[in-house]
Design a protein around this motif. Sequence first.
Motif, PDB file in Angstrom:
ATOM      1  N   VAL A 168       0.985  -1.232  -0.196  1.00  0.00           N
ATOM      2  CA  VAL A 168      -0.080   0.021   0.031  1.00  0.00           C
ATOM      3  C   VAL A 168       0.735   1.195  -0.042  1.00  0.00           C
ATOM      4  CG1 VAL A 168      -1.664   1.351   1.296  1.00  0.00           C
ATOM      5  CG2 VAL A 168      -2.094  -0.904   1.240  1.00  0.00           C
ATOM      6  N   ARG A 189      -6.112  -8.251  -1.190  1.00  0.00           N
ATOM      7  CA  ARG A 189      -6.616  -7.295  -0.336  1.00  0.00           C
ATOM      8  C   ARG A 189      -6.478  -5.949  -1.267  1.00  0.00           C
ATOM      9  NH1 ARG A 189      -6.570  -9.066   5.151  1.00  0.00           N
ATOM     10  NH2 ARG A 189      -7.062 -11.212   5.202  1.00  0.00           N
ATOM     11  N   LEU A 190      -5.216  -5.916  -1.660  1.00  0.00           N
ATOM     12  CA  LEU A 190      -5.288  -4.608  -2.605  1.00  0.00           C
ATOM     13  C   LEU A 190      -6.346  -4.253  -3.446  1.00  0.00           C
ATOM     14  CD1 LEU A 190      -1.494  -4.603  -3.614  1.00  0.00           C
ATOM     15  CD2 LEU A 190      -2.413  -3.092  -2.003  1.00  0.00           C
ATOM     16  N   GLU A 235      -9.391  -5.597  -3.250  1.00  0.00           N
ATOM     17  CA  GLU A 235     -10.701  -5.335  -2.284  1.00  0.00           C
ATOM     18  C   GLU A 235     -10.635  -3.779  -1.895  1.00  0.00           C
ATOM     19  OE1 GLU A 235     -10.298  -7.844   0.931  1.00  0.00           O
ATOM     20  OE2 GLU A 235     -11.005  -9.563  -0.189  1.00  0.00           O
ATOM     21  N   LYS A 236      -9.530  -3.068  -1.846  1.00  0.00           N
ATOM     22  CA  LYS A 236      -9.352  -1.631  -1.532  1.00  0.00           C
ATOM     23  C   LYS A 236      -9.314  -0.843  -2.727  1.00  0.00           C
ATOM     24  CE  LYS A 236      -6.095  -2.847   2.422  1.00  0.00           C
ATOM     25  NZ  LYS A 236      -7.083  -2.621   3.525  1.00  0.00           N
ATOM     26  N   MET A 253      -7.212  -0.517  -5.238  1.00  0.00           N
ATOM     27  CA  MET A 253      -5.937  -0.096  -5.609  1.00  0.00           C
ATOM     28  C   MET A 253      -5.518  -0.678  -6.719  1.00  0.00           C
ATOM     29  SD  MET A 253      -4.080   0.849  -1.856  1.00  0.00           S
ATOM     30  CE  MET A 253      -3.321   2.165  -2.254  1.00  0.00           C
ATOM     31  N   TRP A 310      -9.700   4.332  -5.522  1.00  0.00           N
ATOM     32  CA  TRP A 310      -9.128   3.479  -4.320  1.00  0.00           C
ATOM     33  C   TRP A 310     -10.425   3.954  -2.981  1.00  0.00           C
ATOM     34  CZ3 TRP A 310      -3.464   6.134  -3.288  1.00  0.00           C
ATOM     35  CH2 TRP A 310      -2.753   5.586  -4.255  1.00  0.00           C
ATOM     36  N   ASN A 311     -10.448   3.184  -2.215  1.00  0.00           N
ATOM     37  CA  ASN A 311     -11.497   3.134  -1.012  1.00  0.00           C
ATOM     38  C   ASN A 311     -10.644   4.200  -0.213  1.00  0.00           C
ATOM     39  OD1 ASN A 311     -12.957   3.163   1.131  1.00  0.00           O
ATOM     40  ND2 ASN A 311     -12.828   0.884   1.443  1.00  0.00           N
ATOM     41  N   ASP A 324     -10.866   3.458   3.633  1.00  0.00           N
ATOM     42  CA  ASP A 324     -10.260   2.178   4.282  1.00  0.00           C
ATOM     43  C   ASP A 324      -9.187   2.553   5.233  1.00  0.00           C
ATOM     44  OD1 ASP A 324      -9.489  -1.030   3.691  1.00  0.00           O
ATOM     45  OD2 ASP A 324      -7.626   0.030   4.028  1.00  0.00           O
ATOM     46  N   VAL A 368      -5.508   2.698   3.742  1.00  0.00           N
ATOM     47  CA  VAL A 368      -5.238   3.447   2.815  1.00  0.00           C
ATOM     48  C   VAL A 368      -5.302   4.817   3.347  1.00  0.00           C
ATOM     49  CG1 VAL A 368      -6.181   4.486   0.525  1.00  0.00           C
ATOM     50  CG2 VAL A 368      -6.363   2.003   1.116  1.00  0.00           C
TER      51      VAL A 368
END
Length: 249
Positions: free
Chosen positions: A28, A65-66, A68-69, A71, A88-89, A92, A95
């Motif tokens: 991240v 996971r990236l 899901e965010k 990214m 991007w979220n 989060d 993030v």
Amino acid sequence: MTTPDDGAARSPRVPFDRIGVAVLRELVESIVTGQFAPGDLLPPEGALSTDFGVSRTVIRESVKRLQEKGMVTVAQGRGTHVNPIASWNLLDPLVLSTLILHDDTLGILDDLSVVREALEAVMAGAAATHRTDAAVAELRDSVVQMRNAIGDPDAFRTADVEFHHSVMRLSQNVLAENIAGSLFDHANESTRYRGVNPEDAYEAAVSEHERVVEAIDVGDAVAAQRAMEEHIRVSWERRRLPSPRASGR
């Protein structure tokens, strides 16, 4: 015969232990800081596995996971592309905290302050329509604690945070409370957001909070909204540090 609810029929989720969390955090950070820019391809799974000294399973879970965010986008046969920040979220926790940590120009914190101003102003207006004697007493108590803690920045900040969360709760807008509260709490973890307060800044902040309470107490939604809006805007202007990039350093 097994059923869909039978635990034996489900693939166990790979535990994401501290090593995986550390890998995800570093990935991240690499994207936030531009080491991997929007449109770039992340290195293949094998290369990342070697670079981090972890299994392919950990890398695979980290990339998941990236994704899901928001990214990255994983395209079969075409690799993993980094997405632009708009995808991007930003709410989060990882993030948001990483963006704030590396916000050298203060651009993210400027945006965060604007969003806080808009959300919390509306919430203060709503709080005025839902006022109760008990809620107003709670707000006044927070202001008293701030006034008594003018010489103690940590105690002052604690009372300040409680005041803002109390207004959020009183607004009865759960969605706005969740968003604004998350932004506020993450921002307060940053020394850049806390900035440097000039002389008499705490006294000014107490007066600004008092105006919010007075408007809520009399049920004046418009005045409460304006008072909160002004407080968040001028308090950020007061303590905002100069941007290193903007000053040429």
